[in-house]
Design a protein around this motif. Sequence first.
Motif, PDB file in Angstrom:
ATOM      1  N   GLN A 260      -0.405  31.141  -4.389  1.00 22.60           N
ATOM      2  CA  GLN A 260      -1.012  32.021  -5.372  1.00 22.60           C
ATOM      3  C   GLN A 260      -1.633  31.252  -6.531  1.00 22.60           C
ATOM      4  O   GLN A 260      -2.518  31.751  -7.216  1.00 22.60           O
ATOM      5  N   ALA A 261      -1.190  30.007  -6.726  1.00 20.48           N
ATOM      6  CA  ALA A 261      -1.803  29.166  -7.742  1.00 20.48           C
ATOM      7  C   ALA A 261      -3.109  28.550  -7.258  1.00 20.48           C
ATOM      8  O   ALA A 261      -3.788  27.859  -8.002  1.00 20.48           O
ATOM      9  N   GLY A 262      -3.453  28.810  -5.985  1.00 21.10           N
ATOM     10  CA  GLY A 262      -4.705  28.295  -5.443  1.00 21.10           C
ATOM     11  C   GLY A 262      -4.646  26.833  -5.094  1.00 21.10           C
ATOM     12  O   GLY A 262      -5.663  26.134  -5.089  1.00 21.10           O
ATOM     13  N   ALA A 263      -3.462  26.330  -4.778  1.00 21.53           N
ATOM     14  CA  ALA A 263      -3.330  24.909  -4.471  1.00 21.53           C
ATOM     15  C   ALA A 263      -4.090  24.554  -3.212  1.00 21.53           C
ATOM     16  O   ALA A 263      -4.172  25.328  -2.277  1.00 21.53           O
ATOM     17  N   SER A 264      -4.662  23.351  -3.201  1.00 20.56           N
ATOM     18  CA  SER A 264      -5.285  22.838  -1.985  1.00 20.56           C
ATOM     19  C   SER A 264      -4.211  22.109  -1.202  1.00 20.56           C
ATOM     20  O   SER A 264      -3.648  21.135  -1.681  1.00 20.56           O
ATOM     21  N   LEU A 265      -3.921  22.590   0.011  1.00 19.06           N
ATOM     22  CA  LEU A 265      -2.738  22.125   0.712  1.00 19.06           C
ATOM     23  C   LEU A 265      -2.990  20.970   1.662  1.00 19.06           C
ATOM     24  O   LEU A 265      -2.073  20.501   2.291  1.00 19.06           O
ATOM     25  N   ASN A 266      -4.218  20.519   1.819  1.00 20.00           N
ATOM     26  CA  ASN A 266      -4.419  19.431   2.763  1.00 20.00           C
ATOM     27  C   ASN A 266      -5.473  18.450   2.261  1.00 20.00           C
ATOM     28  O   ASN A 266      -6.449  18.829   1.642  1.00 20.00           O
ATOM     29  N   ARG A 267      -5.228  17.158   2.551  1.00 24.64           N
ATOM     30  CA  ARG A 267      -6.197  16.130   2.221  1.00 24.64           C
ATOM     31  C   ARG A 267      -7.017  15.735   3.432  1.00 24.64           C
ATOM     32  O   ARG A 267      -8.020  15.058   3.296  1.00 24.64           O
ATOM     33  N   SER A 268      -6.545  16.088   4.605  1.00 29.53           N
ATOM     34  CA  SER A 268      -7.268  15.792   5.823  1.00 29.53           C
ATOM     35  C   SER A 268      -7.562  17.095   6.543  1.00 29.53           C
ATOM     36  O   SER A 268      -7.067  18.142   6.192  1.00 29.53           O
ATOM     37  N   GLY A 269      -8.360  17.036   7.608  1.00 30.74           N
ATOM     38  CA  GLY A 269      -8.746  18.256   8.284  1.00 30.74           C
ATOM     39  C   GLY A 269      -9.759  19.011   7.449  1.00 30.74           C
ATOM     40  O   GLY A 269     -10.626  18.425   6.805  1.00 30.74           O
ATOM     41  N   VAL A 270      -9.686  20.331   7.463  1.00 31.62           N
ATOM     42  CA  VAL A 270     -10.628  21.145   6.712  1.00 31.62           C
ATOM     43  C   VAL A 270     -10.375  20.981   5.215  1.00 31.62           C
ATOM     44  O   VAL A 270      -9.259  21.138   4.740  1.00 31.62           O
ATOM     45  N   TRP A 271     -11.424  20.665   4.489  1.00 32.08           N
ATOM     46  CA  TRP A 271     -11.346  20.481   3.033  1.00 32.08           C
ATOM     47  C   TRP A 271     -12.244  21.538   2.415  1.00 32.08           C
ATOM     48  O   TRP A 271     -13.436  21.622   2.732  1.00 32.08           O
ATOM     49  N   ILE A 272     -11.701  22.373   1.560  1.00 31.17           N
ATOM     50  CA  ILE A 272     -12.441  23.497   0.992  1.00 31.17           C
ATOM     51  C   ILE A 272     -12.315  23.478  -0.521  1.00 31.17           C
ATOM     52  O   ILE A 272     -11.229  23.305  -1.060  1.00 31.17           O
ATOM     53  N   ARG A 273     -13.434  23.645  -1.192  1.00 27.40           N
ATOM     54  CA  ARG A 273     -13.444  23.771  -2.642  1.00 27.40           C
ATOM     55  C   ARG A 273     -14.306  24.960  -3.041  1.00 27.40           C
ATOM     56  O   ARG A 273     -15.410  25.136  -2.540  1.00 27.40           O
ATOM     57  N   GLU A 274     -13.760  25.776  -3.932  1.00 25.87           N
ATOM     58  CA  GLU A 274     -14.491  26.925  -4.458  1.00 25.87           C
ATOM     59  C   GLU A 274     -15.083  26.575  -5.816  1.00 25.87           C
ATOM     60  O   GLU A 274     -14.468  25.852  -6.606  1.00 25.87           O
ATOM     61  N   SER A 275     -16.279  27.067  -6.090  1.00 23.76           N
ATOM     62  CA  SER A 275     -16.905  26.896  -7.401  1.00 23.76           C
ATOM     63  C   SER A 275     -17.792  28.101  -7.656  1.00 23.76           C
ATOM     64  O   SER A 275     -18.124  28.846  -6.718  1.00 23.76           O
ATOM     65  N   PRO A 276     -18.202  28.316  -8.916  1.00 24.32           N
ATOM     66  CA  PRO A 276     -19.094  29.452  -9.193  1.00 24.32           C
ATOM     67  C   PRO A 276     -20.404  29.386  -8.416  1.00 24.32           C
ATOM     68  O   PRO A 276     -21.036  30.407  -8.151  1.00 24.32           O
ATOM     69  N   GLN A 277     -20.815  28.172  -8.052  1.00 25.52           N
ATOM     70  CA  GLN A 277     -22.073  28.008  -7.335  1.00 25.52           C
ATOM     71  C   GLN A 277     -21.944  28.253  -5.836  1.00 25.52           C
ATOM     72  O   GLN A 277     -22.940  28.424  -5.138  1.00 25.52           O
ATOM     73  N   GLY A 278     -20.721  28.248  -5.318  1.00 24.15           N
ATOM     74  CA  GLY A 278     -20.540  28.467  -3.891  1.00 24.15           C
ATOM     75  C   GLY A 278     -19.281  27.805  -3.374  1.00 24.15           C
ATOM     76  O   GLY A 278     -18.459  27.296  -4.143  1.00 24.15           O
ATOM     77  N   THR A 279     -19.128  27.811  -2.072  1.00 28.55           N
ATOM     78  CA  THR A 279     -17.958  27.239  -1.392  1.00 28.55           C
ATOM     79  C   THR A 279     -18.392  26.031  -0.585  1.00 28.55           C
ATOM     80  O   THR A 279     -19.369  26.091   0.158  1.00 28.55           O
ATOM     81  N   ILE A 280     -17.647  24.935  -0.734  1.00 30.13           N
ATOM     82  CA  ILE A 280     -17.920  23.712   0.017  1.00 30.13           C
ATOM     83  C   ILE A 280     -16.832  23.547   1.069  1.00 30.13           C
ATOM     84  O   ILE A 280     -15.647  23.593   0.764  1.00 30.13           O
ATOM     85  N   LEU A 281     -17.240  23.366   2.322  1.00 29.13           N
ATOM     86  CA  LEU A 281     -16.309  23.160   3.423  1.00 29.13           C
ATOM     87  C   LEU A 281     -16.688  21.865   4.127  1.00 29.13           C
ATOM     88  O   LEU A 281     -17.839  21.680   4.523  1.00 29.13           O
ATOM     89  N   VAL A 282     -15.721  20.955   4.250  1.00 26.29           N
ATOM     90  CA  VAL A 282     -15.934  19.681   4.927  1.00 26.29           C
ATOM     91  C   VAL A 282     -14.907  19.558   6.046  1.00 26.29           C
ATOM     92  O   VAL A 282     -13.729  19.801   5.834  1.00 26.29           O
ATOM     93  N   ASP A 283     -15.363  19.182   7.240  1.00 25.22           N
ATOM     94  CA  ASP A 283     -14.434  19.016   8.348  1.00 25.22           C
ATOM     95  C   ASP A 283     -15.030  18.065   9.369  1.00 25.22           C
ATOM     96  O   ASP A 283     -16.250  17.886   9.443  1.00 25.22           O
ATOM     97  N   LYS A 284     -14.144  17.434  10.151  1.00 21.75           N
ATOM     98  CA  LYS A 284     -14.551  16.656  11.303  1.00 21.75           C
ATOM     99  C   LYS A 284     -13.829  17.241  12.511  1.00 21.75           C
ATOM    100  O   LYS A 284     -12.760  16.790  12.902  1.00 21.75           O
ATOM    101  N   PRO A 285     -14.389  18.282  13.129  1.00 20.56           N
ATOM    102  CA  PRO A 285     -13.704  18.942  14.238  1.00 20.56           C
ATOM    103  C   PRO A 285     -13.547  18.002  15.427  1.00 20.56           C
ATOM    104  O   PRO A 285     -14.470  17.283  15.790  1.00 20.56           O
ATOM    105  N   GLU A 286     -12.358  18.032  16.016  1.00 21.09           N
ATOM    106  CA  GLU A 286     -12.061  17.137  17.133  1.00 21.09           C
ATOM    107  C   GLU A 286     -12.273  17.794  18.487  1.00 21.09           C
ATOM    108  O   GLU A 286     -12.115  17.139  19.521  1.00 21.09           O
ATOM    109  N   SER A 287     -12.623  19.073  18.504  1.00 19.89           N
ATOM    110  CA  SER A 287     -12.840  19.757  19.775  1.00 19.89           C
ATOM    111  C   SER A 287     -13.930  20.800  19.613  1.00 19.89           C
ATOM    112  O   SER A 287     -14.230  21.250  18.494  1.00 19.89           O
ATOM    113  N   LEU A 288     -14.507  21.189  20.740  1.00 23.92           N
ATOM    114  CA  LEU A 288     -15.531  22.229  20.722  1.00 23.92           C
ATOM    115  C   LEU A 288     -14.937  23.558  20.266  1.00 23.92           C
ATOM    116  O   LEU A 288     -15.595  24.334  19.553  1.00 23.92           O
TER     117      LEU A 288
END
Length: 332
Positions: A260-288
Motif C-alpha cells: 500500500q506504500a507503493g513499494a517497488s518489490l523487484n530490482r530484476s525482471g519487470v521494472w515499473i515506474r509511475e510518473s505524472p507523465q506516464g508509466t515506464i516498463l522495462v523488461d527482458k522477457p526470457e520466453s515468448l
Amino acid sequence: MKPISVLDAPRRPSDDRRRLGNVREGSYPLIAISGRAGKTTIGWMLVQLLEHAGREVAAWLSDGVYVDRELRDDEIHAWELATFAMRAGEIDCLVQEVPAVLAANLPACSLRMAILTNVCGADGECQRDAESLRERSALESVARSVAPHGTIVANADDSLVVRAAQSVDRRVIYYALNPSNPILLDHIRSGGSAVWIENGWVKAYDGRKRRRVLRVSEMPATLAGSIIFQVQNSLAAIATVLGIGDGRGDALSPLVSSCQAGASLNRSGVWIRESPQGTILVDKPESLLAVKQIVRGVRAYGYARAILLIDGFRQFDDADAQEAARQFVDDV
C-alpha cells in the motif's frame, strides 16, 4: 553459483520477529527458489518484504550476492560470510536461487523452505518435452532437500510443480490465480494453507480462517494486476511470508503495508515506474509466453500512447524473435 547448506543455524532472539508473526526459534533460515522463471523477481520481492518486516536478509540471486542490498564481490566468499553472519545472529534469513543444474547438488533435508515457481503452466505440449522433464526432476530434487519440518511453496496452476511438491511428505502452501483450481480446493478442504485470487482480491487461508490480504490492483510491479506472471510471482512471495509467519494473525501485515506504500518489490525482471507523465516498463522477457503476457497486460492496463524500445530479442531464436516482434506490432 553453488548451493551452500545451512543446517539448523542458531538465531538470536529478536523483538523484530514479532513484526512478521510469531516465528518459531530457528525457523526457516534459508529459502531456496527454483523453477523455470520468476526466481529473481520473487527473490527481490522477498528481500524487500522481509526487510520491511524488520529482518536482516542476504540474497544470492542471478546477478550476484547482496547483503544490506549491496552487491558484494566474489560470490562464493560473500555467501560463505553471509552464512557465518547468520549463525552469529547478524542475519535472520538467506534467500537463494537454485537453477536446475544445481538442484541435484543440494543435500537431502537441508532446507527449511523452498519455493517451486513454474515449468510449463497448463501447456500440455511443453509438459512432454525433454527440457521440461529435466526441470521437473530438478524441482523434485529441491523438494527432497526440504527438511521434514520445513515448508514447500508451490504453484498450483502448474501440474509439474504440483507433482514435484507431492513427491515428498512436507507441509505445502499452494498459490493459484483461480479459486476454483481443484488442487487448491482439495488442499484447503484438508486444512492446508493457500493463497489465491478471488473477486479482485488476494486471499489467504492459514488452516484456520480465510482473510483478504490486498486488492490485486494494489500489487506493485504488475500494472495494477494486468501482467499475469508478475501476479503469480507476487502470490509466491505472499505465500512465503504466510509460511514464515507460521500462519499466525499478523504474518501478512508487513506485506500489506509495503504494497500500500507503493513499494517497488523487484530490482530484476519487470521494472515499473509511475510518473505524472506516464508509466515506464522495462523488461527482458526470457520466453515468448512472457512477451505475450506483457503485451496483454499493457493492452489491458490502457494507454493513450505507447513508445517501445526493443533490443532485437537476442535471447530468442529467429522464429521466436519474429513472433515476439509481431506481438508488439499487432497489439501495441
